[in-house]
Design an enzyme around this catalytic site. Sequence first.
Site, PDB file in Angstrom:
ATOM      1  N   ARG A 263       0.855  -1.189   0.000  1.00  0.00           N
ATOM      2  CA  ARG A 263       0.000   0.000   0.000  1.00  0.00           C
ATOM      3  C   ARG A 263       0.890   1.238   0.000  1.00  0.00           C
ATOM      4  O   ARG A 263       1.975   1.244   0.607  1.00  0.00           O
ATOM      5  CB  ARG A 263      -0.907   0.027   1.242  1.00  0.00           C
ATOM      6  CG  ARG A 263      -2.063  -0.959   1.175  1.00  0.00           C
ATOM      7  CD  ARG A 263      -3.110  -0.559   0.133  1.00  0.00           C
ATOM      8  NE  ARG A 263      -4.240  -1.470   0.100  1.00  0.00           N
ATOM      9  CZ  ARG A 263      -4.443  -2.409  -0.843  1.00  0.00           C
ATOM     10  NH1 ARG A 263      -3.580  -2.572  -1.819  1.00  0.00           N
ATOM     11  NH2 ARG A 263      -5.518  -3.172  -0.807  1.00  0.00           N
TER      12      ARG A 263
ATOM     13  N   HIS B 142      -1.853   0.734  -9.802  1.00  0.00           N
ATOM     14  CA  HIS B 142      -2.485  -0.252  -8.911  1.00  0.00           C
ATOM     15  C   HIS B 142      -3.071  -1.424  -9.721  1.00  0.00           C
ATOM     16  O   HIS B 142      -4.262  -1.732  -9.623  1.00  0.00           O
ATOM     17  CB  HIS B 142      -3.573   0.416  -8.051  1.00  0.00           C
ATOM     18  CG  HIS B 142      -3.913  -0.349  -6.811  1.00  0.00           C
ATOM     19  ND1 HIS B 142      -4.207   0.240  -5.620  1.00  0.00           N
ATOM     20  CD2 HIS B 142      -4.017  -1.687  -6.585  1.00  0.00           C
ATOM     21  CE1 HIS B 142      -4.485  -0.689  -4.715  1.00  0.00           C
ATOM     22  NE2 HIS B 142      -4.369  -1.881  -5.286  1.00  0.00           N
TER      23      HIS B 142
END
Length: 310
Positions: free
Chosen positions: A225, A273
């Site tokens: 993350r 992502h």
Amino acid sequence: MTTHVLFRGPQSRNDNWRTLFADALPGVTWYHWPNIEDKSAIELMIVWKLPRDYQQDYPNLKVIFSVGAGVDQLDLASVPEHIQVVRMLDPGIVKGMSEFIAMHVLNIHRDTFSYINANKTCTWQPIPTMENKQRRIGVFGLGHLGQAAAKTVLELGFSVNGWSRSPKKMEQVNCFSGEAELPTFLAQTDILVCLVPLTPDTRGILNIHTLSQLPKGASIINVGRGEQLVPDDLLTLLNQQYLAYAVLDVFDIEPLPETHPLWQHSNVVVTPHIAAITQDNSAGQVLVNNVQRYIDRQPLAGLVDRKLGY
Ligand code: NDP
Ligand code: OXD
């Protein structure tokens, strides 16, 4: 008795999963948010992010299934304890992640990014190669995805280290655990692959202090993350030529703002992502199996430990 399931997500995935559920579990009543006749009937919710006011609107909610492997986007601290939270254990995510990591470990190992930069100035300059087993890949987070990635890079002939919260044993992987062993793990890692979940303990964990414990010339791949990395610290170490390359797939703010210096840095590769995307068919089957477990009152696969936060 029917089980009422609410899905919040794109139409195409809804159509796919609705059909899968209708075939496999005809006793389930499926709703696609926001079209719900009776919100109080909803027991199970399949979401990436939770709808606002879900606690008041869905008083009989029992389980939240994340459509992704991560659950940090659900703001766990605000989810009442009686609601179970389940992460996605999709074989499609495992495959996608292992491929992404293998691809970028090889790109870094074989200097692909240096050649792409050299193309811009028409520079013909071979770079000496090293044997795969001399390159040490450090998998930061030896969980569901980390262990699969470790096996994939082992098969490519690299040396592999792993780090986790609790001790692990994995064939041919040097396993380290806990804060005390972090410096030893970092000192032996040439390519760091971050695959830990976002928790209070891992927020900001890739900072100047930890990254400068990697050997000079090391590179990082962050697929965990964005909030785990301090971008200014990374840029400092790249600009000092202490670190070589960074492949970054996740960011504190997504999409990464156009003005962010990471976009412009010649030794940084930004991807949006996409390291491992939930695959409709395999993930749909995982959900069907888990909803069947719920109906049978069996323990759910991928249940999140609320104390650990993952
Ligand atoms: P798991 O829960 O299976 O594994 C997490 C691993 O991290 C475990 O080995 C765990 O240790 C370790 N860990 C957690 N906290 C700490 C800590 N404080 N110190 C050391 N180790 C720690 O997760 P997954 O492998 O399924 O997924 C990992 C993450 O990958 C997700 O949470 C998500 O953020 C990210 N992800 C990113 C995607 C992308 O496209 N970029 C796609 C999918 C996931 P232990 O084994 O001891 O519990
Ligand atoms: C996930 C993700 O958690 O896509 O699955 O990041």
